[in-house]
Enzyme design. Structure first.
Site, mmCIF file in Angstrom:
data_model
loop_
_atom_site.group_PDB
_atom_site.id
_atom_site.type_symbol
_atom_site.label_atom_id
_atom_site.label_comp_id
_atom_site.label_asym_id
_atom_site.label_seq_id
_atom_site.Cartn_x
_atom_site.Cartn_y
_atom_site.Cartn_z
ATOM 1 C CG HIS A 174 42.256 40.593 45.506
ATOM 2 N ND1 HIS A 174 41.972 40.889 46.822
ATOM 3 C CD2 HIS A 174 43.202 41.491 45.103
ATOM 4 C CE1 HIS A 174 42.710 41.929 47.200
ATOM 5 N NE2 HIS A 174 43.461 42.307 46.179
ATOM 6 C CG ASP A 215 50.475 43.271 44.879
ATOM 7 O OD1 ASP A 215 49.792 44.268 44.613
ATOM 8 O OD2 ASP A 215 50.357 42.622 45.941
HETATM 9 C C1 HEM Z 1 48.091 40.374 51.198
HETATM 10 C C2 HEM Z 1 47.013 40.964 50.706
HETATM 11 C C3 HEM Z 1 46.821 41.268 49.253
HETATM 12 C C4 HEM Z 1 47.320 40.629 48.174
HETATM 13 C C5 HEM Z 1 48.252 39.420 48.126
HETATM 14 C C6 HEM Z 1 46.837 41.337 47.001
HETATM 15 C C7 HEM Z 1 47.120 40.999 45.697
HETATM 16 C C8 HEM Z 1 46.610 41.641 44.588
HETATM 17 C C9 HEM Z 1 46.845 41.243 43.229
HETATM 18 C C10 HEM Z 1 47.681 40.042 42.811
HETATM 19 C C11 HEM Z 1 46.191 42.097 42.433
HETATM 20 C C12 HEM Z 1 46.115 42.064 40.892
HETATM 21 C C13 HEM Z 1 47.249 42.768 40.223
HETATM 22 C C14 HEM Z 1 47.242 44.268 40.384
HETATM 23 O O1 HEM Z 1 46.430 44.967 39.778
HETATM 24 O O2 HEM Z 1 48.078 44.746 41.157
HETATM 25 C C15 HEM Z 1 45.552 43.079 43.273
HETATM 26 C C16 HEM Z 1 44.803 44.127 42.836
HETATM 27 C C17 HEM Z 1 44.206 45.062 43.657
HETATM 28 N N1 HEM Z 1 44.163 45.038 45.019
HETATM 29 FE FE1 HEM Z 1 45.033 43.665 46.241
HETATM 30 N N2 HEM Z 1 46.044 42.375 47.418
HETATM 31 C C18 HEM Z 1 45.997 42.358 48.786
HETATM 32 C C19 HEM Z 1 45.314 43.220 49.613
HETATM 33 C C20 HEM Z 1 44.543 44.274 49.165
HETATM 34 C C21 HEM Z 1 43.836 45.175 50.018
HETATM 35 C C22 HEM Z 1 43.788 45.095 51.549
HETATM 36 C C23 HEM Z 1 43.230 46.098 49.215
HETATM 37 C C24 HEM Z 1 42.364 47.273 49.578
HETATM 38 C C25 HEM Z 1 41.478 47.256 50.570
HETATM 39 C C26 HEM Z 1 43.568 45.765 47.851
HETATM 40 C C27 HEM Z 1 43.203 46.477 46.751
HETATM 41 C C28 HEM Z 1 43.498 46.142 45.462
HETATM 42 C C29 HEM Z 1 43.106 46.956 44.315
HETATM 43 C C30 HEM Z 1 42.378 48.290 44.358
HETATM 44 C C31 HEM Z 1 43.535 46.260 43.174
HETATM 45 C C32 HEM Z 1 43.367 46.684 41.725
HETATM 46 C C33 HEM Z 1 41.982 46.368 41.223
HETATM 47 C C34 HEM Z 1 41.805 46.828 39.789
HETATM 48 O O3 HEM Z 1 41.811 48.045 39.551
HETATM 49 O O4 HEM Z 1 41.730 45.943 38.909
HETATM 50 N N3 HEM Z 1 44.368 44.649 47.858
HETATM 51 N N4 HEM Z 1 45.813 42.770 44.586
#
Ligand code: HEM
Length: 404
Positions: A319, A231
């Site tokens: 996601h 993450d």
């Molecule tokens: C418990 C809740 C969440 C989990 C477990 C989670 C997990 C992840 C994971 C595993 C990734 C892919 C790896 C990475 O690029 O870091 C990711 C990417 C991302 N997440 Fe989350 N996330 C959560 C909540 C959120 C929320 C609430 C937002 C915004 C509203 C968000 C925004 C993003 C963004 C912007 C990316 C990168 C997308 C990209 O540029 O490829 N995430 N998240």
């Protein structure tokens, strides 16, 4: 590497995944060989928590991370294994009195946080092996800024309600927020107590507090969350951070907005999914963080790639598709999230993301709340938005530009 006078600061991309590089240097013996110069710069920026416990006999004590600088260290330096968030309200009397109270609180916090981060913190509880490696940030909430007519970015505003929110007001919002980051829980706890006492004595009223944690990670790797996924992989580099994370040139140039969400995770429910299904929910592979369309962790996920049958390789509900900057005019946020553990029924993610305009979060969260395949495993339980102040220069005080 960009550096600012007063504190040696780390590029945004590295800051998000910064456990690794310095440890690789240590392992290679570069520190002992070089002694000073570039390697010393690396050490100034990096995490030394594990080196202290595994190789402390062979190494000089880690230098303190400077408190003073153009930007607050808590939004800049490598994430560390322990965090503590502390929120306060200010009593509402007259605007003039409340402005004076805020000045006093910011003065007290500047003194306490800079002293605790220094090479020689006077509190014996912080005089263990080496320096505290403390970093911190202080921010002001939108309601306080409006009430006192503070000079904050026009974009600073509370978030709208989102579909499925189950927010606890007692754990949300607040006039002032401190985030402490340290290499160990002890330091975070002691400094939280010192900062809380000083802020309270200057007139602030405690509102909520929250601790968080991250796993120690191997060199050059991204920490994992409680679902087991890496993450923080896709974070903006320096140039993108200047455009999307930090304020434009002017009084807010070295400030940013922090969006905080306390998100409870159904860890057991997600773990019960077959591995393949978990990968499709995220759009990356759990084992190594590689996007389903790529071969390396830092490959850009290709949300337009299709399977021979015409379906998307990264599914419509994944996601990383719904959070992709490609759906959002290229807008980026700098994610520096921590996990939390408040008992067997309450574990999850302290989502912490920095951005110039919190509307970026609103756009993404509106998509996630209704369409993300992760959403059935999540509950948003608390929320806060603050303007993270520019740093304090040597001899200066946090928040000096608020009054301009
Ligand atoms: C418990 C809740 C969440 C989990 C477990 C989670 C997990 C992840 C994971 C595993 C990734 C892919 C790896 C990475 O690029 O870091 C990711 C990417 C991302 N997440 Fe989350 N996330 C959560 C909540 C959120 C929320 C609430 C937002 C915004 C509203 C968000 C925004 C993003 C963004 C912007 C990316 C990168 C997308 C990209 O540029 O490829 N995430 N998240």
């Amino acid at each position: 590497m960009s550096t600012e006078p007063g504190n040696t600061q780390q590029p945004a991309g590295l800051a998000a995944t910064g456990f690794g590089r310095r440890r690789a240097l240590l392992a290679a013996g570069a520190v002992l060989a070089a002694g000073i110069g570039a390697a010393a710069d690396e050490l100034t920026n990096g995490d030394r928590a594990s080196s202290r416990s595994t190789a402390s006999n062979a190494l000089p004590p880690a230098p303190a991370i400077p408190f003073h600088g153009a930007r607050q260290a808590g939004a800049m330096f490598s994430q560390q294994p322990a965090t503590q968030l502390i929120s306060f309200d200010l009593p509402q009397t007259s605007a003039a009195t409340d402005r004076e109270t805020l000045r006093k609180v910011l003065g007290a916090l500047t003194r306490v946080l800079s002293t605790a981060a220094s090479e020689t913190p006077p509190d014996p509880r912080l005089q263990g092996a080496g320096t505290t490696r403390l970093t911190s940030l202080v921010g002001v909430g939108p309601a306080l800024a409006a009430r006192l007519g503070l000079n904050v970015p026009a974009e600073l505003a509370d978030l709208p309600p989102f579909h499925g929110d189950r927010l606890d007001p007692a754990r949300s919002n607040g006039d002032l927020l401190i985030q402490l980051c340290a290499s160990d829980r002890w330091t975070a706890t002691v400094v939280a107590e010192l900062a809380g006492t000083a802020a309270h004595a200057a007139g602030a009223v405690p509102r909520w507090t929250q601790s968080g944690l991250l796993p120690h990670t191997a060199p050059d790797t991204t920490p994992r969350n409680l679902f087991g996924f890496k993450d923080g992989t896709a974070n903006p580099d320096d140039a993108a951070a200047e455009q999307w994370v930090w304020g434009p040139p002017g009084p807010h140039h070295n400030g940013t907005v922090l969006v905080y969400r306390r998100i409870r995770m159904d860890v057991a429910g997600f773990a019960a999914l077959p591995k393949e299904r978990q990968n499709l929910v995220i759009g990356r592979q759990a084992d190594n963080g590689v996007p389903l369309t790529g071969t390396a962790e830092h490959d850009d996920p290709d949300i337009y790639a299709k399977n021979p049958d015409g379906s998307y390789v990264i599914p419509a509900t994944a996601h990383v598709r719904l959070t992709s900057p490609r759906l959002d005019g290229g807008a980026r946020m700098l994610r520096r999230s921590y996990s939390y553990d408040d008992g067997p029924d309450d574990r999850g993610l302290l989502f912490c993301a920095f951005m110039r305009d919190p509307a970026a979060f609103t756009r993404v969260q509106n998509r996630l709340a209704t369409r993300d395949a992760l959403t059935p495993f999540l509950e948003h339980r608390a929320s806060a938005v603050v303007y993270v102040l520019p740093g304090a220069t040597q001899g200066g005080t946090l928040g000096e530009k608020l009054w301009e």
